[in-house]
Scaffold this motif. Structure first.
Motif, PDB file in Angstrom:
ATOM      1  N   GLU A   1       0.838  -1.206   0.000  1.00  0.00           N
ATOM      2  CA  GLU A   1       0.000   0.000   0.000  1.00  0.00           C
ATOM      3  C   GLU A   1       0.872   1.255   0.000  1.00  0.00           C
ATOM      4  OE1 GLU A   1      -3.397   2.653   0.601  1.00  0.00           O
ATOM      5  OE2 GLU A   1      -3.063   0.731  -0.410  1.00  0.00           O
ATOM      6  N   MET A   2       1.946   1.255   0.793  1.00  0.00           N
ATOM      7  CA  MET A   2       2.846   2.407   0.840  1.00  0.00           C
ATOM      8  C   MET A   2       3.566   2.588  -0.498  1.00  0.00           C
ATOM      9  SD  MET A   2       2.423   3.716   3.818  1.00  0.00           S
ATOM     10  CE  MET A   2       0.716   3.121   3.667  1.00  0.00           C
TER      11      MET A   2
ATOM     12  N   ARG B   1      -0.676  10.536  12.219  1.00  0.00           N
ATOM     13  CA  ARG B   1       0.121  11.733  12.513  1.00  0.00           C
ATOM     14  C   ARG B   1      -0.114  12.198  13.954  1.00  0.00           C
ATOM     15  NH1 ARG B   1       0.733  16.287   8.149  1.00  0.00           N
ATOM     16  NH2 ARG B   1      -1.530  16.199   8.089  1.00  0.00           N
TER      17      ARG B   1
ATOM     18  N   GLY C   1       1.742   4.530  -3.024  1.00  0.00           N
ATOM     19  CA  GLY C   1       1.365   5.901  -2.687  1.00  0.00           C
ATOM     20  C   GLY C   1       0.274   6.024  -1.649  1.00  0.00           C
ATOM     21  N   ALA C   2      -0.060   4.928  -0.973  1.00  0.00           N
ATOM     22  CA  ALA C   2      -1.084   4.921   0.079  1.00  0.00           C
ATOM     23  C   ALA C   2      -2.433   5.483  -0.370  1.00  0.00           C
ATOM     24  CB  ALA C   2      -0.583   5.679   1.310  1.00  0.00           C
ATOM     25  N   PRO C   3      -2.975   5.030  -1.516  1.00  0.00           N
ATOM     26  CA  PRO C   3      -4.243   5.586  -2.002  1.00  0.00           C
ATOM     27  C   PRO C   3      -5.421   5.342  -1.062  1.00  0.00           C
ATOM     28  CG  PRO C   3      -3.654   3.612  -3.233  1.00  0.00           C
ATOM     29  CD  PRO C   3      -2.460   3.983  -2.416  1.00  0.00           C
TER      30      PRO C   3
ATOM     31  N   GLU D   1      -4.278   7.316   2.794  1.00  0.00           N
ATOM     32  CA  GLU D   1      -3.739   8.675   2.852  1.00  0.00           C
ATOM     33  C   GLU D   1      -4.382   9.495   3.972  1.00  0.00           C
ATOM     34  OE1 GLU D   1      -2.891  12.520  -0.076  1.00  0.00           O
ATOM     35  OE2 GLU D   1      -4.143  10.856  -0.766  1.00  0.00           O
ATOM     36  N   SER D   2      -5.700   9.466   4.075  1.00  0.00           N
ATOM     37  CA  SER D   2      -6.386  10.247   5.108  1.00  0.00           C
ATOM     38  C   SER D   2      -6.009   9.756   6.505  1.00  0.00           C
ATOM     39  CB  SER D   2      -7.902  10.154   4.917  1.00  0.00           C
ATOM     40  OG  SER D   2      -8.577  10.837   5.951  1.00  0.00           O
TER      41      SER D   2
ATOM     42  N   LEU E   1      -3.255   8.227   7.441  1.00  0.00           N
ATOM     43  CA  LEU E   1      -1.868   8.591   7.735  1.00  0.00           C
ATOM     44  C   LEU E   1      -1.747  10.059   8.120  1.00  0.00           C
ATOM     45  CD1 LEU E   1      -0.011   6.772   4.804  1.00  0.00           C
ATOM     46  CD2 LEU E   1      -0.434   5.921   7.112  1.00  0.00           C
ATOM     47  N   GLN E   2      -2.515  10.911   7.465  1.00  0.00           N
ATOM     48  CA  GLN E   2      -2.418  12.348   7.698  1.00  0.00           C
ATOM     49  C   GLN E   2      -3.175  12.806   8.936  1.00  0.00           C
ATOM     50  OE1 GLN E   2      -3.768  14.113   4.037  1.00  0.00           O
ATOM     51  NE2 GLN E   2      -1.856  13.670   2.952  1.00  0.00           N
TER      52      GLN E   2
END
Length: 217
Positions: A124-125, A141, A128-130, A133-134, A136-137
């Motif tokens: 997945e990484m 985080r 590009g972590a499609p 993504e949310s 991770l951010q």
């Protein structure tokens, strides 16, 4: 009704209560999906392959997960929930050697027990972590911010050398997950036909010595 749907009760969103059979079937599907995504990747995995591996009919599978993407996200989130629990437990009032040794040991054990999870996450990484993504951010985080503050507290109090807290955590992740993601390379280079429990115990000891000797004063 899909298991993942939510009910409203007096304005509060509550998950539906699952029966024992529903819990068992959901785990069976997730376990089969994990192995299928690890073997074929997201694009190569199909609901047909997953249902066959789980030995459950496609209509029954769709009762729990409407789409392949929903099932894939559930697999990733189950992995992250397990992986991040030890990091969340890291205590600023604890002894750094004890806390970091415990964390390294738990991550090594996860690499031993959950190699397929690690491969699915790594894939997945690499793409590009499609789907994440949310997450991770936001959730990841936020957790990382709290735990780097714990490490910074140890640094400020003289219990750790001055290192970047983020890079220390990244290094632990990389060092421990290497033995799941690159197991064929490890076996070939070290002439190890199988990565046994005893082998992983030696990994834990080595990583603790290398990493902690580098950061403890």
């Amino acid at each position: 009704m899909p298991v993942f749907s939510l009910l409203h009760d007096g304005g509060i969103i509550v998950p539906p209560v699952k029966t024992r059979i529903q819990k068992l079937n959901e785990k069976r599907i997730l376990d089969a999906a994990l192995q299928t995504f690890a073997q074929y990747g997201y694009e190569g995995a199909t609901i047909d392959k997953i249902s066959a591996r789980a030995e459950i009919s496609k209509p029954n599978l769709h009762y729990y997960f409407s789409t392949k993407s929903e099932l894939y996200i559930a697999v990733l989130h189950r992995t992250l929930e397990t992986w991040l629990a030890p990091l969340a437990m890291m205590d600023r009032e604890g002894d750094p050697r004890t806390e970091l040794s415990r964390y390294i040991a738990q991550k090594v054990e996860m690499s031993r027990q959950m190699p397929a999870d690690s491969r699915v996450y790594a894939n997945e990484m690499l793409h590009g972590a499609p789907f994440l993504e949310s997450y991770l951010q936001n959730e990841l985080r936020d957790l990382m911010l709290r735990k780097t503050e714990v490490i910074q507290h140890w640094i400020d109090s003289g219990q750790l050398k001055k290192v970047d807290p983020y890079h220390l955590i990244f290094l632990i992740w990389a060092g421990t997950q290497h033995y799941a993601d690159f197991a064929p390379q490890v076996k070939a280079v070290m002439s190890e036909p199988r990565l046994t429990r005893k082998y992983f115990q030696s990994v834990e000891q080595s990583l603790c010595k290398i990493l902690l000797d580098g950061v403890l004063p």
